[in-house]
Design an enzyme around this catalytic site. Structure first.
Site, PDB file in Angstrom:
ATOM      1  N   ASP A   1       0.849  -1.193   0.000  1.00 61.85           N
ATOM      2  CA  ASP A   1       0.000   0.000   0.000  1.00 61.85           C
ATOM      3  C   ASP A   1       0.892   1.253   0.000  1.00 61.85           C
ATOM      4  O   ASP A   1       1.805   1.367   0.831  1.00 61.85           O
ATOM      5  CB  ASP A   1      -0.875  -0.068   1.272  1.00 61.85           C
ATOM      6  CG  ASP A   1      -1.983   0.962   1.281  1.00 61.85           C
ATOM      7  OD1 ASP A   1      -2.420   1.376   0.193  1.00 61.85           O
ATOM      8  OD2 ASP A   1      -2.422   1.329   2.392  1.00 61.85           O
ATOM      9  N   HIS A   2       0.648   2.170  -0.914  1.00 60.22           N
ATOM     10  CA  HIS A   2       1.395   3.442  -0.986  1.00 60.22           C
ATOM     11  C   HIS A   2       2.909   3.282  -0.959  1.00 60.22           C
ATOM     12  O   HIS A   2       3.593   3.932  -0.157  1.00 60.22           O
ATOM     13  CB  HIS A   2       0.959   4.397   0.141  1.00 60.22           C
ATOM     14  CG  HIS A   2      -0.447   4.872  -0.008  1.00 60.22           C
ATOM     15  ND1 HIS A   2      -0.821   5.866  -0.894  1.00 60.22           N
ATOM     16  CD2 HIS A   2      -1.590   4.459   0.589  1.00 60.22           C
ATOM     17  CE1 HIS A   2      -2.124   6.042  -0.829  1.00 60.22           C
ATOM     18  NE2 HIS A   2      -2.628   5.205   0.063  1.00 60.22           N
TER      19      HIS A   2
ATOM     20  N   GLU B   1      -0.982   5.940  -8.906  1.00 62.85           N
ATOM     21  CA  GLU B   1      -1.963   6.902  -8.357  1.00 62.85           C
ATOM     22  C   GLU B   1      -1.830   8.237  -9.058  1.00 62.85           C
ATOM     23  O   GLU B   1      -0.732   8.745  -9.272  1.00 62.85           O
ATOM     24  CB  GLU B   1      -1.771   7.091  -6.848  1.00 62.85           C
ATOM     25  CG  GLU B   1      -2.776   8.112  -6.285  1.00 62.85           C
ATOM     26  CD  GLU B   1      -2.762   8.245  -4.767  1.00 62.85           C
ATOM     27  OE1 GLU B   1      -2.611   7.224  -4.080  1.00 62.85           O
ATOM     28  OE2 GLU B   1      -2.900   9.391  -4.304  1.00 62.85           O
TER      29      GLU B   1
ATOM     30  N   HIS C   1      -7.854   9.997   3.382  1.00 61.62           N
ATOM     31  CA  HIS C   1      -7.340   8.995   4.322  1.00 61.62           C
ATOM     32  C   HIS C   1      -7.629   9.365   5.777  1.00 61.62           C
ATOM     33  O   HIS C   1      -7.794  10.541   6.095  1.00 61.62           O
ATOM     34  CB  HIS C   1      -5.820   8.862   4.157  1.00 61.62           C
ATOM     35  CG  HIS C   1      -5.413   8.174   2.888  1.00 61.62           C
ATOM     36  ND1 HIS C   1      -4.683   8.794   1.903  1.00 61.62           N
ATOM     37  CD2 HIS C   1      -5.641   6.915   2.454  1.00 61.62           C
ATOM     38  CE1 HIS C   1      -4.474   7.934   0.908  1.00 61.62           C
ATOM     39  NE2 HIS C   1      -5.052   6.791   1.213  1.00 61.62           N
ATOM     40  N   GLY C   2      -7.636   8.357   6.635  1.00 64.71           N
ATOM     41  CA  GLY C   2      -7.697   8.584   8.076  1.00 64.71           C
ATOM     42  C   GLY C   2      -9.107   8.659   8.639  1.00 64.71           C
ATOM     43  O   GLY C   2     -10.099   8.441   7.924  1.00 64.71           O
TER      44      GLY C   2
ATOM     45  N   HIS D   1      -9.309   4.770  -2.729  1.00 67.67           N
ATOM     46  CA  HIS D   1      -8.629   4.818  -1.424  1.00 67.67           C
ATOM     47  C   HIS D   1      -9.500   5.618  -0.448  1.00 67.67           C
ATOM     48  O   HIS D   1     -10.456   6.263  -0.845  1.00 67.67           O
ATOM     49  CB  HIS D   1      -7.279   5.533  -1.576  1.00 67.67           C
ATOM     50  CG  HIS D   1      -6.213   4.671  -2.157  1.00 67.67           C
ATOM     51  ND1 HIS D   1      -5.078   4.333  -1.455  1.00 67.67           N
ATOM     52  CD2 HIS D   1      -6.111   4.054  -3.358  1.00 67.67           C
ATOM     53  CE1 HIS D   1      -4.313   3.562  -2.222  1.00 67.67           C
ATOM     54  NE2 HIS D   1      -4.922   3.373  -3.386  1.00 67.67           N
TER      55      HIS D   1
ATOM     56  N   ALA E   1     -11.625   4.888   1.918  1.00 68.25           N
ATOM     57  CA  ALA E   1     -13.054   4.553   1.852  1.00 68.25           C
ATOM     58  C   ALA E   1     -13.670   4.157   3.192  1.00 68.25           C
ATOM     59  O   ALA E   1     -14.807   3.694   3.235  1.00 68.25           O
ATOM     60  CB  ALA E   1     -13.251   3.433   0.835  1.00 68.25           C
ATOM     61  N   SER E   2     -12.942   4.326   4.292  1.00 66.92           N
ATOM     62  CA  SER E   2     -13.502   3.936   5.600  1.00 66.92           C
ATOM     63  C   SER E   2     -14.720   4.781   5.959  1.00 66.92           C
ATOM     64  O   SER E   2     -14.775   5.980   5.663  1.00 66.92           O
ATOM     65  CB  SER E   2     -12.442   4.087   6.700  1.00 66.92           C
ATOM     66  OG  SER E   2     -11.572   2.984   6.670  1.00 66.92           O
TER      67      SER E   2
ATOM     68  N   ASN F   1      -9.998   0.497  -0.699  1.00 73.82           N
ATOM     69  CA  ASN F   1      -9.018   0.422   0.400  1.00 73.82           C
ATOM     70  C   ASN F   1      -9.627   0.839   1.731  1.00 73.82           C
ATOM     71  O   ASN F   1     -10.164   1.945   1.852  1.00 73.82           O
ATOM     72  CB  ASN F   1      -7.845   1.354   0.092  1.00 73.82           C
ATOM     73  CG  ASN F   1      -6.882   0.772  -0.906  1.00 73.82           C
ATOM     74  OD1 ASN F   1      -7.223  -0.161  -1.627  1.00 73.82           O
ATOM     75  ND2 ASN F   1      -5.682   1.317  -0.963  1.00 73.82           N
TER      76      ASN F   1
END
Ligand code: 13P
Ligand code: ZN
Length: 336
Positions: A97-98, A151, A195-196, A238, A240-241, A281
């Site tokens: 990842d990344h 990306e 992210h996060g 990415h 996607a939480s 992700n």
């Protein structure tokens, strides 16, 4: 060592099936053995193909000398679960990842990853093209079946060492040029996620038709435009939480101080299933769910030193949560 030696599946075939059959493959990060078990068990229970993933920070946490052996053990566990239920192992891929540098990507090809992400999105466009094309060449010379994810565009937010205050949507025309010049197998795009655990500030929220405050909708037009010109290119979402409120509350009611945490509503992700987004992700949700269960467990049994029991609480919560994701959001269940 190649990914086949570790018992992993071909990432490109996993993505191809998701594209054809209009579902999303969950790419879940793990940072300890219990989390890997939770992801594999959830995949078995729902019969979902999955992608395990770790950023370089995750690989280093395990120690790179240990990491492939842990994954190999996971694949033996995959076979054990299948034999027990008289079924087949579920397809499991492993993605870096990344990946930040050529060297990290090369190291992970050697460690047996079936997929490598080179994230050159923070570079100038031409440098991103050059670096990504160089990684594609290296990975394919190592094993032509390794999937390389690039990306384009800047996904905001923070995850481990990936930090970006900036946010820039992917330009669809540039995405086509990028895919053609680099030869990537899949492409991560920036279409409104981050992210996060704190993806948006309360001021960014908008009112929906029911009057609830929700994040702005994702830029589905970007996905549509790319897939119109390159329908065979699997795209990656990415950040996607969902950061479910109930888990933030649970975390905070046992001493946590996670404030103003806002994620991507499940309905936004689910709506991507029929599009050429194939890989989703998810990392922060797993962390939140695992840590909320751990915090509660530690408070409930404050006199216990039985670490296995506490870690198991995190594992079970994560497994149940990911089963829900696979069934209700990613629509991957039944595709293994
Ligand atoms: P989340 O922080 O939303 O889980 O995103 C994870 C991710 O994109 C990993 O690459
Ligand atoms: Zn990411």
């Amino acid at each position: 060592m190649t990914f086949k030696d570790l018992g992993l599946s071909d990432s490109r075939l996993i993505l191809k099936d998701a594209l054809k059959n209009k579902y999303l493959v969950g790419a879940f990060n793990f940072n300890n053995v219990e989390q890997m078990q939770a992801i594999i068990e959830a995949a078995h229970e729902t019969r979902s193909p999955i992608i395990l993933q770790a950023a370089w920070g995750g690989v280093s946490h395990f120690r790179k000398e240990i990491f492939p052996h842990v994954v190999k053990g996971g694949m033996e566990y995959n076979r054990f679960l299948a034999d027990k239920d008289r079924t087949t192992p579920v397809p499991v891929a492993l993605n870096l990842d990344h990946g930040a540098t050529f060297e990290q990507c090369e190291a992970c090809c050697r460690l047996g990853f079936s997929s490598i992400m080179i994230d050159g999105s923070h570079h100038e466009y031409e440098e991103n093209v050059r670096l990504t094309a160089e990684v594609v060449k290296m990975a394919k010379s190592y094993d032509p079946d390794i999937n390389v994810e690039g990306e384009l565009g800047i996904i905001g937010g923070q995850e481990d060492e990936v930090i970006s205050d900036d946010k820039r949507y992917t330009d669809p025309a540039q995405a086509i040029d990028f895919a053609e010049r680099t030869g990537v197998d899949s492409l991560a795009i920036s279409a409104g996620t981050a992210h996060g655990a704190k993806k948006f500030q309360p001021k960014d929220l908008i009112r929906d038709e029911k009057g609830n405050m929700v994040p702005p909708p994702l830029k589905t037009d970007i996905v549509k435009e790319i897939s119109l010109k390159k329908p065979e290119l699997p795209l990656v979402l990415h950040g996607a939480s969902a950061i479910p409120e109930e888990y933030v509350k649970l975390f905070n009611s046992y001493g946590g101080t996670l404030n103003e945490a806002i994620g991507i509503p499940d309905s936004y992700v689910k709506a991507m299933a029929p599009t050429s987004i194939c890989k989703v992700n998810i990392h922060s949700d797993g962390r939140l769910v695992f840590m909320a269960a751990l915090r509660k467990g530690l408070a409930d049994k404050s006199g216990s030193i039985e670490e296995r029991n506490f870690l198991n609480l995190g594992k079970e919560e994560m497994k149940n949560y990911y089963m829900y994701k696979m069934k209700e959001v990613l629509l991957s269940s039944g595709h293994a």
